[in-house]
Design a protein around this motif. Structure first.
Motif, PDB file in Angstrom:
ATOM      1  N   TYR A  19       0.887  -1.127   0.063  1.00 20.08           N
ATOM      2  CA  TYR A  19      -0.109   0.060  -0.128  1.00 20.08           C
ATOM      3  C   TYR A  19       0.787   1.278   0.031  1.00 20.08           C
ATOM      4  O   TYR A  19       0.539   2.034  -0.919  1.00 20.08           O
ATOM      5  N   PHE A  20       1.790   1.414   0.825  1.00 24.16           N
ATOM      6  CA  PHE A  20       2.636   2.412   1.054  1.00 24.16           C
ATOM      7  C   PHE A  20       3.624   2.743  -0.071  1.00 24.16           C
ATOM      8  O   PHE A  20       4.080   3.626  -0.595  1.00 24.16           O
ATOM      9  N   ASN A  21       4.040   1.419  -0.958  1.00 24.05           N
ATOM     10  CA  ASN A  21       4.590   1.859  -2.107  1.00 24.05           C
ATOM     11  C   ASN A  21       3.785   2.577  -3.122  1.00 24.05           C
ATOM     12  O   ASN A  21       4.368   3.106  -4.013  1.00 24.05           O
ATOM     13  N   SER A  22       2.317   1.802  -3.474  1.00 27.18           N
ATOM     14  CA  SER A  22       1.580   2.512  -3.910  1.00 27.18           C
ATOM     15  C   SER A  22       1.511   3.959  -3.717  1.00 27.18           C
ATOM     16  O   SER A  22       1.168   4.800  -4.815  1.00 27.18           O
ATOM     17  N   VAL A  23       1.320   4.411  -2.605  1.00 28.72           N
ATOM     18  CA  VAL A  23       0.975   5.844  -2.199  1.00 28.72           C
ATOM     19  C   VAL A  23       2.242   6.763  -2.682  1.00 28.72           C
ATOM     20  O   VAL A  23       2.025   7.697  -3.245  1.00 28.72           O
ATOM     21  N   ILE A  24       3.404   6.146  -2.342  1.00 25.46           N
ATOM     22  CA  ILE A  24       4.705   7.003  -2.854  1.00 25.46           C
ATOM     23  C   ILE A  24       4.562   6.857  -4.412  1.00 25.46           C
ATOM     24  O   ILE A  24       5.058   8.116  -4.928  1.00 25.46           O
ATOM     25  N   SER A  25       4.544   5.923  -5.015  1.00 27.12           N
ATOM     26  CA  SER A  25       4.550   5.879  -6.467  1.00 27.12           C
ATOM     27  C   SER A  25       3.564   6.935  -6.967  1.00 27.12           C
ATOM     28  O   SER A  25       4.088   7.471  -8.049  1.00 27.12           O
ATOM     29  N   TYR A  26       2.213   6.585  -6.603  1.00 24.13           N
ATOM     30  CA  TYR A  26       1.360   7.624  -7.137  1.00 24.13           C
ATOM     31  C   TYR A  26       1.388   9.024  -7.016  1.00 24.13           C
ATOM     32  O   TYR A  26       1.342   9.792  -7.614  1.00 24.13           O
TER      33      TYR A  26
ATOM     34  N   TYR B 275      -8.886  -9.198   1.128  1.00 22.44           N
ATOM     35  CA  TYR B 275      -9.850  -9.870   1.745  1.00 22.44           C
ATOM     36  C   TYR B 275      -9.600 -11.346   1.212  1.00 22.44           C
ATOM     37  O   TYR B 275     -10.151 -12.501   1.910  1.00 22.44           O
ATOM     38  N   ASN B 276      -9.546 -11.808  -0.183  1.00 23.73           N
ATOM     39  CA  ASN B 276      -9.602 -13.365  -0.520  1.00 23.73           C
ATOM     40  C   ASN B 276      -8.118 -13.825  -0.068  1.00 23.73           C
ATOM     41  O   ASN B 276      -8.018 -14.829  -0.528  1.00 23.73           O
ATOM     42  N   GLY B 277      -7.326 -13.108   0.445  1.00 24.22           N
ATOM     43  CA  GLY B 277      -5.893 -13.546   0.997  1.00 24.22           C
ATOM     44  C   GLY B 277      -4.994 -13.813  -0.290  1.00 24.22           C
ATOM     45  O   GLY B 277      -3.795 -14.448  -0.174  1.00 24.22           O
ATOM     46  N   GLU B 278      -5.081 -12.853  -1.276  1.00 22.46           N
ATOM     47  CA  GLU B 278      -4.127 -13.017  -2.382  1.00 22.46           C
ATOM     48  C   GLU B 278      -3.121 -11.606  -1.967  1.00 22.46           C
ATOM     49  O   GLU B 278      -3.646 -10.668  -1.693  1.00 22.46           O
ATOM     50  N   LYS B 279      -2.043 -11.920  -2.672  1.00 23.10           N
ATOM     51  CA  LYS B 279      -1.022 -10.869  -2.575  1.00 23.10           C
ATOM     52  C   LYS B 279      -1.276  -9.888  -3.824  1.00 23.10           C
ATOM     53  O   LYS B 279      -1.499 -10.662  -4.913  1.00 23.10           O
ATOM     54  N   TYR B 280      -1.221  -8.753  -3.935  1.00 25.39           N
ATOM     55  CA  TYR B 280      -1.634  -7.843  -5.065  1.00 25.39           C
ATOM     56  C   TYR B 280      -0.769  -6.613  -4.841  1.00 25.39           C
ATOM     57  O   TYR B 280      -0.598  -5.867  -3.847  1.00 25.39           O
ATOM     58  N   LEU B 281       0.121  -6.152  -5.911  1.00 25.61           N
ATOM     59  CA  LEU B 281       0.738  -4.943  -5.973  1.00 25.61           C
ATOM     60  C   LEU B 281      -0.142  -4.154  -7.052  1.00 25.61           C
ATOM     61  O   LEU B 281      -0.116  -4.401  -8.312  1.00 25.61           O
ATOM     62  N   ILE B 282      -0.476  -2.945  -6.575  1.00 30.06           N
ATOM     63  CA  ILE B 282      -1.254  -1.995  -7.432  1.00 30.06           C
ATOM     64  C   ILE B 282      -0.303  -1.591  -8.681  1.00 30.06           C
ATOM     65  O   ILE B 282       0.716  -1.449  -8.779  1.00 30.06           O
TER      66      ILE B 282
END
Length: 126
Positions: free
Chosen positions: A65-72, A111-118
């Motif tokens: 999440y914080f990688n996506s915040v910094i990137s965006y 919530y489904n337990g999957e890892k996801y990178l935006i």
């Protein structure tokens, strides 16, 4: 009976089951993304700091999440500079829509337990 392959335990399935995040871990991981709609950085940071040390899944989700915040933030700054050339107005709107949609997708995946990178996220925190 000991030599019969039918009765040998399957350790791979047990290990996969133990590695799958629990209901609480998945809830707190998705809460990181859900709180981001209301509190931007403070809510997700509190959840990550409190539950990140207890769960590897929540810790990884918080870092993503914080990688996506910094990137965006970087992408929005670039888009702001491009507003001088007028293309920045379009890219700013597209980035805002992408970030909103991908945050919803990330909350569902967590919530489904999957890892996801935006998408468009640069991995600063590893």
């Amino acid at each position: 009976m000991d030599n019969n392959p039918e009765f040998e335990p399957v350790y791979d399935e047990v290990e996969k089951y133990e590695q799958f995040p629990t209901q609480d871990e998945r809830l707190f991981a998705s809460l990181i993304y859900i709180l981001s709609f209301f509190t931007s950085i403070i809510g997700p940071l509190i959840v990550w700091l409190i539950k990140g040390s207890e769960s590897q899944f929540v810790n990884k989700t918080g870092k993503d999440y914080f990688n996506s915040v910094i990137s965006y933030t970087i992408w929005f700054l670039i888009s702001t500079v491009l507003m001088l050339v007028l293309i920045g107005f379009v890219t700013f709107v597209v980035l805002a829509i992408m970030h909103f949609i991908f945050s919803i997708v990330a909350a569902v995946k967590a919530y489904n337990g999957e890892k996801y990178l935006i998408p468009l996220s640069i991995p600063f925190l590893k």
